[in-house]
Design an enzyme around this catalytic site. Structure first.
Site, PDB file in Angstrom:
ATOM      1  N   GLY A   1       0.834  -1.195   0.000  1.00 46.36           N
ATOM      2  CA  GLY A   1       0.000   0.000   0.000  1.00 46.36           C
ATOM      3  C   GLY A   1       0.864   1.238   0.000  1.00 46.36           C
ATOM      4  O   GLY A   1       2.093   1.156  -0.036  1.00 46.36           O
ATOM      5  N   THR A   2       0.234   2.401   0.057  1.00 51.85           N
ATOM      6  CA  THR A   2       0.965   3.657   0.134  1.00 51.85           C
ATOM      7  C   THR A   2       1.355   3.925   1.584  1.00 51.85           C
ATOM      8  O   THR A   2       1.056   3.144   2.485  1.00 51.85           O
ATOM      9  CB  THR A   2       0.097   4.820  -0.373  1.00 51.85           C
ATOM     10  OG1 THR A   2      -1.059   4.932   0.480  1.00 51.85           O
ATOM     11  CG2 THR A   2      -0.352   4.585  -1.801  1.00 51.85           C
ATOM     12  N   MET A   3       1.995   5.045   1.817  1.00 52.05           N
ATOM     13  CA  MET A   3       2.229   5.490   3.183  1.00 52.05           C
ATOM     14  C   MET A   3       0.870   5.737   3.851  1.00 52.05           C
ATOM     15  O   MET A   3      -0.133   5.962   3.179  1.00 52.05           O
ATOM     16  CB  MET A   3       3.023   6.798   3.189  1.00 52.05           C
ATOM     17  CG  MET A   3       4.381   6.708   2.554  1.00 52.05           C
ATOM     18  SD  MET A   3       5.247   8.298   2.685  1.00 52.05           S
ATOM     19  CE  MET A   3       4.043   9.437   2.025  1.00 52.05           C
ATOM     20  N   ASP A   4       0.864   5.686   5.156  1.00 51.30           N
ATOM     21  CA  ASP A   4      -0.317   6.037   5.962  1.00 51.30           C
ATOM     22  C   ASP A   4      -1.470   5.052   5.857  1.00 51.30           C
ATOM     23  O   ASP A   4      -2.576   5.360   6.294  1.00 51.30           O
ATOM     24  CB  ASP A   4      -0.845   7.434   5.598  1.00 51.30           C
ATOM     25  CG  ASP A   4       0.161   8.537   5.872  1.00 51.30           C
ATOM     26  OD1 ASP A   4       1.008   8.346   6.749  1.00 51.30           O
ATOM     27  OD2 ASP A   4       0.099   9.572   5.191  1.00 51.30           O
TER      28      ASP A   4
ATOM     29  N   GLY B   1      -1.364   1.962   7.198  1.00 49.69           N
ATOM     30  CA  GLY B   1      -1.363   1.075   8.355  1.00 49.69           C
ATOM     31  C   GLY B   1      -0.572  -0.205   8.213  1.00 49.69           C
ATOM     32  O   GLY B   1      -0.831  -1.176   8.936  1.00 49.69           O
ATOM     33  N   LYS B   2       0.436  -0.223   7.332  1.00 51.54           N
ATOM     34  CA  LYS B   2       1.208  -1.449   7.138  1.00 51.54           C
ATOM     35  C   LYS B   2       1.924  -1.887   8.409  1.00 51.54           C
ATOM     36  O   LYS B   2       1.847  -3.050   8.815  1.00 51.54           O
ATOM     37  CB  LYS B   2       2.225  -1.253   6.013  1.00 51.54           C
ATOM     38  CG  LYS B   2       1.619  -0.991   4.658  1.00 51.54           C
ATOM     39  CD  LYS B   2       2.684  -0.835   3.588  1.00 51.54           C
ATOM     40  CE  LYS B   2       3.634   0.303   3.884  1.00 51.54           C
ATOM     41  NZ  LYS B   2       2.962   1.620   3.997  1.00 51.54           N
ATOM     42  N   SER B   3       2.634  -0.971   9.033  1.00 49.83           N
ATOM     43  CA  SER B   3       3.402  -1.326  10.234  1.00 49.83           C
ATOM     44  C   SER B   3       2.478  -1.643  11.402  1.00 49.83           C
ATOM     45  O   SER B   3       2.785  -2.511  12.232  1.00 49.83           O
ATOM     46  CB  SER B   3       4.351  -0.184  10.607  1.00 49.83           C
ATOM     47  OG  SER B   3       5.308   0.027   9.583  1.00 49.83           O
TER      48      SER B   3
ATOM     49  N   GLU C   1       9.058  -2.841   5.831  1.00 50.59           N
ATOM     50  CA  GLU C   1       9.827  -1.977   4.917  1.00 50.59           C
ATOM     51  C   GLU C   1      10.548  -2.805   3.857  1.00 50.59           C
ATOM     52  O   GLU C   1      11.704  -2.520   3.493  1.00 50.59           O
ATOM     53  CB  GLU C   1      10.830  -1.121   5.700  1.00 50.59           C
ATOM     54  CG  GLU C   1      10.233  -0.310   6.838  1.00 50.59           C
ATOM     55  CD  GLU C   1       9.313   0.831   6.382  1.00 50.59           C
ATOM     56  OE1 GLU C   1       9.176   1.032   5.163  1.00 50.59           O
ATOM     57  OE2 GLU C   1       8.741   1.500   7.253  1.00 50.59           O
TER      58      GLU C   1
END
Length: 231
Positions: A9-12, A14-16, A87
């Protein structure tokens, strides 16, 4: 059977945060895992979320052999049920291939999380190799939004307030990092999620605020209306 799963997904988006939740869920069921990351916003040897959550992690330099690392720990008697890799866009293609080998030959689950494309809308080498090899590619359901309210699809790099498509592929900036600008001067590097329309127009939120309302900043055409009641 073990799987190589890539959450992208993009930044922001909620991946982490999802990575930390998955790690918690597996540990709560008695499973043991290793956590890896590279160039996290909070520094080395940590996996962090924008929500303020974090945990210790193994840093992944470019010369780290993930296969050897896992085999060494198994040989030492450690139990490993899964790997959680954050990452992963910064991992090398060879390291991604090592993750696939770990799944296939050691029957260990690998959960990978990362951004798909860079600030030029080009695939990161690590993400590209994951798309090619993963058993499943999952797009996170939490959608980051562009300043206009549309779904954010592109990660824009903003240097000193101006969007740029030039420079090194990897420059850690996030919210207020510094990088050398022309002539060795220090420049503020930030990142912003944009929809495709405003990415292609290089129209960041700051540029939109500075510009007068026009067809370039609004998602619809402005039409002259000399007689408002009859428009």
């Amino acid at each position: 059977m073990a799987e190589l799963v890539f959450w992208s997904g993009t930044m922001d988006c909620g991946k982490s945060t999802l990575a930390l939740q998955i790690d918690h869920n597996h540990r709560a069921r008695g499973r043991r895992g290793l956590i890896f990351t590279r160039l996290d916003r909070a520094g080395d040897h940590v996996l962090s979320s924008r929500l303020g959550l974090s945990t210790a992690a193994n840093e992944v330099p470019e010369d780290l052999d993930l296969w050897d690392t896992v085999v060494d720990q198994l040989t030492a008697g450690d139990r490993i049920d899964y790997l959680l890799c954050d990452e992963v866009q910064f991992y090398t293609p060879a390291q991604v291939e090592q993750l696939a080998q770990i799944v296939d030959d050691l029957d260990i689950d690998v959960f990978a999380f990362g951004i798909t494309a860079d600030f030029r809308a080009r695939l990161f080498p690590g993400s590209q190799r994951l798309i090619e090899l993963a058993d499943r590619v999952q797009v996170l359901q939490v959608e980051a939004l562009c300043w206009c309210g549309r779904r954010g699809t592109h990660n824009a790099r903003v240097v000193d307030g101006v969007m740029t498509l030039e420079g090194e592929q990897v420059v850690v900036g996030d919210t207020a990092s510094e990088a050398d600008g022309p002539g060795g001067s220090s420049s503020t590097v930030e990142y912003e999620v944009l929809c495709r329309r405003h990415f292609m127009r290089r129209m960041t939120s700051g540029a939109a605020r500075a510009a007068a309302p026009s067809a370039e900043t609004l998602p619809f055409d402005l039409v002259a209306c000399p007689v408002p009641p009859r428009c």
